[in-house]
Design a protein around this motif. Structure first.
Motif, PDB file in Angstrom:
ATOM      1  N   LEU A  16      -8.471  16.271 128.076  1.00  0.00           N
ATOM      2  CA  LEU A  16      -8.899  17.507 128.755  1.00  0.00           C
ATOM      3  C   LEU A  16      -7.705  18.290 129.528  1.00  0.00           C
ATOM      4  CD1 LEU A  16     -11.044  19.663 129.651  1.00  0.00           C
ATOM      5  CD2 LEU A  16     -11.497  17.859 131.557  1.00  0.00           C
ATOM      6  N   ARG A  17      -6.833  17.165 130.143  1.00  0.00           N
ATOM      7  CA  ARG A  17      -5.663  17.647 130.793  1.00  0.00           C
ATOM      8  C   ARG A  17      -4.734  18.281 129.636  1.00  0.00           C
ATOM      9  NH1 ARG A  17      -6.143  12.897 133.860  1.00  0.00           N
ATOM     10  NH2 ARG A  17      -4.538  11.879 132.554  1.00  0.00           N
ATOM     11  N   GLY A  18      -4.389  17.656 128.627  1.00  0.00           N
ATOM     12  CA  GLY A  18      -3.607  17.858 127.360  1.00  0.00           C
ATOM     13  C   GLY A  18      -4.058  19.434 126.947  1.00  0.00           C
ATOM     14  N   ALA A  19      -5.588  19.489 126.885  1.00  0.00           N
ATOM     15  CA  ALA A  19      -5.971  20.826 126.433  1.00  0.00           C
ATOM     16  C   ALA A  19      -5.873  22.045 127.280  1.00  0.00           C
ATOM     17  CB  ALA A  19      -7.391  20.793 126.001  1.00  0.00           C
ATOM     18  N   LEU A  20      -5.761  21.475 128.658  1.00  0.00           N
ATOM     19  CA  LEU A  20      -5.599  22.728 129.703  1.00  0.00           C
ATOM     20  C   LEU A  20      -4.122  23.010 129.768  1.00  0.00           C
ATOM     21  CD1 LEU A  20      -7.846  21.223 132.803  1.00  0.00           C
ATOM     22  CD2 LEU A  20      -8.041  23.390 131.136  1.00  0.00           C
ATOM     23  N   MET A  21      -3.150  21.919 129.633  1.00  0.00           N
ATOM     24  CA  MET A  21      -1.661  22.193 129.635  1.00  0.00           C
ATOM     25  C   MET A  21      -1.460  23.016 128.382  1.00  0.00           C
ATOM     26  SD  MET A  21       1.295  21.966 130.798  1.00  0.00           S
ATOM     27  CE  MET A  21       1.120  20.585 131.934  1.00  0.00           C
ATOM     28  N   THR A  22      -1.961  22.742 127.187  1.00  0.00           N
ATOM     29  CA  THR A  22      -1.669  23.846 126.138  1.00  0.00           C
ATOM     30  C   THR A  22      -2.214  24.971 126.452  1.00  0.00           C
ATOM     31  OG1 THR A  22      -2.046  22.091 124.523  1.00  0.00           O
ATOM     32  CG2 THR A  22      -2.611  24.273 123.632  1.00  0.00           C
ATOM     33  N   LEU A  23      -3.386  25.291 127.045  1.00  0.00           N
ATOM     34  CA  LEU A  23      -3.904  26.607 127.335  1.00  0.00           C
ATOM     35  C   LEU A  23      -2.866  27.373 128.348  1.00  0.00           C
ATOM     36  CD1 LEU A  23      -6.191  28.817 126.903  1.00  0.00           C
ATOM     37  CD2 LEU A  23      -7.401  27.515 129.058  1.00  0.00           C
ATOM     38  N   ALA A 167       8.774  16.488 125.839  1.00  0.00           N
ATOM     39  CA  ALA A 167       7.783  15.488 126.588  1.00  0.00           C
ATOM     40  C   ALA A 167       7.001  16.316 127.295  1.00  0.00           C
ATOM     41  CB  ALA A 167       8.819  14.601 127.300  1.00  0.00           C
ATOM     42  N   VAL A 168       6.621  17.539 127.095  1.00  0.00           N
ATOM     43  CA  VAL A 168       5.433  18.321 127.804  1.00  0.00           C
ATOM     44  C   VAL A 168       4.203  17.651 127.315  1.00  0.00           C
ATOM     45  CG1 VAL A 168       4.306  20.400 128.471  1.00  0.00           C
ATOM     46  CG2 VAL A 168       7.035  20.321 128.206  1.00  0.00           C
ATOM     47  N   GLU A 169       3.162  17.202 128.103  1.00  0.00           N
ATOM     48  CA  GLU A 169       2.089  16.463 127.763  1.00  0.00           C
ATOM     49  C   GLU A 169       0.803  17.472 127.254  1.00  0.00           C
ATOM     50  OE1 GLU A 169       0.915  13.556 130.543  1.00  0.00           O
ATOM     51  OE2 GLU A 169       2.656  12.130 129.893  1.00  0.00           O
ATOM     52  N   GLU A 170       1.261  18.092 126.413  1.00  0.00           N
ATOM     53  CA  GLU A 170       0.413  19.210 125.748  1.00  0.00           C
ATOM     54  C   GLU A 170      -0.573  18.333 124.826  1.00  0.00           C
ATOM     55  OE1 GLU A 170       0.650  20.041 122.071  1.00  0.00           O
ATOM     56  OE2 GLU A 170       2.121  18.725 122.174  1.00  0.00           O
ATOM     57  N   LEU A 171      -1.599  18.890 124.045  1.00  0.00           N
ATOM     58  CA  LEU A 171      -2.665  18.266 123.387  1.00  0.00           C
ATOM     59  C   LEU A 171      -2.115  17.400 122.349  1.00  0.00           C
ATOM     60  CD1 LEU A 171      -5.830  17.977 123.169  1.00  0.00           C
ATOM     61  CD2 LEU A 171      -5.736  20.303 121.643  1.00  0.00           C
ATOM     62  N   LEU A 172      -1.279  17.814 121.550  1.00  0.00           N
ATOM     63  CA  LEU A 172      -0.767  17.155 120.324  1.00  0.00           C
ATOM     64  C   LEU A 172      -0.104  15.960 120.725  1.00  0.00           C
ATOM     65  CD1 LEU A 172      -0.859  17.103 117.361  1.00  0.00           C
ATOM     66  CD2 LEU A 172       1.216  18.108 117.261  1.00  0.00           C
ATOM     67  N   LEU A 173       0.662  15.950 121.841  1.00  0.00           N
ATOM     68  CA  LEU A 173       1.406  14.894 122.172  1.00  0.00           C
ATOM     69  C   LEU A 173       0.433  13.949 122.850  1.00  0.00           C
ATOM     70  CD1 LEU A 173       4.176  13.486 122.960  1.00  0.00           C
ATOM     71  CD2 LEU A 173       4.202  14.414 125.000  1.00  0.00           C
ATOM     72  N   VAL A 174      -0.559  14.258 123.674  1.00  0.00           N
ATOM     73  CA  VAL A 174      -1.556  13.186 123.999  1.00  0.00           C
ATOM     74  C   VAL A 174      -2.332  12.557 123.106  1.00  0.00           C
ATOM     75  CG1 VAL A 174      -3.559  13.122 125.280  1.00  0.00           C
ATOM     76  CG2 VAL A 174      -1.864  14.609 126.217  1.00  0.00           C
ATOM     77  N   ALA A 175      -2.542  13.315 122.105  1.00  0.00           N
ATOM     78  CA  ALA A 175      -3.294  12.780 120.608  1.00  0.00           C
ATOM     79  C   ALA A 175      -2.416  11.678 120.124  1.00  0.00           C
ATOM     80  CB  ALA A 175      -3.836  13.737 119.897  1.00  0.00           C
ATOM     81  N   ASN A 176      -1.277  11.754 119.918  1.00  0.00           N
ATOM     82  CA  ASN A 176      -0.169  11.105 119.345  1.00  0.00           C
ATOM     83  C   ASN A 176       0.117   9.929 120.291  1.00  0.00           C
ATOM     84  OD1 ASN A 176       1.527  10.491 117.109  1.00  0.00           O
ATOM     85  ND2 ASN A 176       3.006  10.855 118.449  1.00  0.00           N
ATOM     86  N   GLN A 177      -0.031   9.994 121.432  1.00  0.00           N
ATOM     87  CA  GLN A 177       0.438   9.081 122.228  1.00  0.00           C
ATOM     88  C   GLN A 177      -1.081   7.886 122.334  1.00  0.00           C
ATOM     89  OE1 GLN A 177       1.319  10.804 126.186  1.00  0.00           O
ATOM     90  NE2 GLN A 177       3.610  10.478 125.672  1.00  0.00           N
ATOM     91  N   VAL A 178      -2.242   8.484 122.363  1.00  0.00           N
ATOM     92  CA  VAL A 178      -3.293   7.766 122.445  1.00  0.00           C
ATOM     93  C   VAL A 178      -3.436   6.887 121.040  1.00  0.00           C
ATOM     94  CG1 VAL A 178      -5.805   7.681 122.482  1.00  0.00           C
ATOM     95  CG2 VAL A 178      -4.573   9.299 124.097  1.00  0.00           C
ATOM     96  N   ALA A 179      -3.099   7.743 120.110  1.00  0.00           N
ATOM     97  CA  ALA A 179      -3.301   7.103 118.801  1.00  0.00           C
ATOM     98  C   ALA A 179      -2.341   6.017 118.412  1.00  0.00           C
ATOM     99  CB  ALA A 179      -3.192   8.213 117.695  1.00  0.00           C
ATOM    100  N   SER A 180      -1.087   6.050 118.968  1.00  0.00           N
ATOM    101  CA  SER A 180      -0.117   5.163 118.886  1.00  0.00           C
ATOM    102  C   SER A 180      -0.270   3.836 119.318  1.00  0.00           C
ATOM    103  CB  SER A 180       1.160   5.620 119.404  1.00  0.00           C
ATOM    104  OG  SER A 180       1.178   5.873 120.712  1.00  0.00           O
TER     105      SER A 180
END
Length: 242
Positions: A16-23, A167-180
């Motif tokens: 949710l934070r990643g999506a809000l940062m993207t927005l 290193a801005v924690e937008e949605l795609l970076l968050v998804a990649n970090q969680v998946a890794s």
């Protein structure tokens, strides 16, 4: 694939934070990009040689280099000249400057689409040049440029994924970090994709509502509220009718 894990990602605070940062990045970059583009378009309208030379260099620079290059340059190179920005500010600045170069052409075409006779009529009524631009030209140009600006908004949403390089924690970076962390890339990227689709759908609906509010012909046709599908496909339907 685990649907439960996808749902857990969708409702997790991290996503949710990643999506809000993207927005936030999208809205800020688009706002400053439109302002920059409007200033450039107005400078081009003045036909000042010095102003047009500056505009030409700006357009050549930011339309001729990749967005990723601009983000990295502002974040990594400018500090060597004593100019330092945070990762978020660097991302918004780079995206705004890049967007302004394209918005300038969109807005300039909208301004030029307003017939010169209307400007002459405004001046004949005693309006100043600034009043003619604010009260006569800009309202009509806004209706013309709204569809391409809506497309640029959706494009900006997708371009925001590039800011992960600083290193801005937008949605795609968050998804990649969680998946890794657990190697469940399919579930994490599916959740991120659903967020992107939800955001683009909201933008498309808002664009359809704004087009309706600015179109005097459509405002006169009944008071029925359009359905979601009508808002999403309104632009395509109008294009086919034409």
């Amino acid at each position: 694939m685990s649907l439960d894990l996808v749902f857990d990602y969708l409702v997790s605070p991290v996503f949710l934070r990643g999506a809000l940062m993207t927005l936030l990045i999208t809205v800020c970059s688009l706002f400053f990009g439109v302002l920059t583009g409007l200033v450039i378009a107005l400078v081009q309208e003045t036909r000042s040689k010095a102003g047009n030379m500056v505009v030409l260099v700006y357009l050549w620079l930011f339309r001729g280099t990749p967005v990723l290059f601009q983000i990295i340059f502002i974040y990594n190179v400018l500090p060597s000249f004593g100019i330092r920005f945070t990762a978020f500010t660097s991302a918004v600045l780079a995206l705004s400057l890049n967007e302004g170069a394209y918005m300038a052409e969109i807005l300039r075409s909208g301004l030029q689409a307003v017939k010169k006779g209307q400007r002459t009529a405004g001046l004949a009524l005693g309006m100043t040049g600034a009043q003619v631009m604010r009260l006569v030209v800009l309202p009509q140009a806004a209706r013309i440029v709204l569809p391409p600006i809506g497309n640029q908004m959706i494009g900006m949403l997708k371009l925001s994924a590039l800011v992960s390089v600083v290193a801005v924690e937008e949605l795609l970076l968050v998804a990649n970090q969680v998946a890794s962390a657990n190697f469940r890339y399919f579930e994490a990227l599916t959740a991120a994709g659903l967020y992107y689709l939800a955001l683009t759908t909201v933008f498309m609906v808002l664009q359809g509502m704004m087009e309706r509010s600015l179109d005097p012909k459509r405002r006169r046709v009944g008071s029925r509220t359009p359905t979601l599908m009508e808002r999403l496909t309104g632009s395509m339907v109008r294009a086919s009718v034409r």
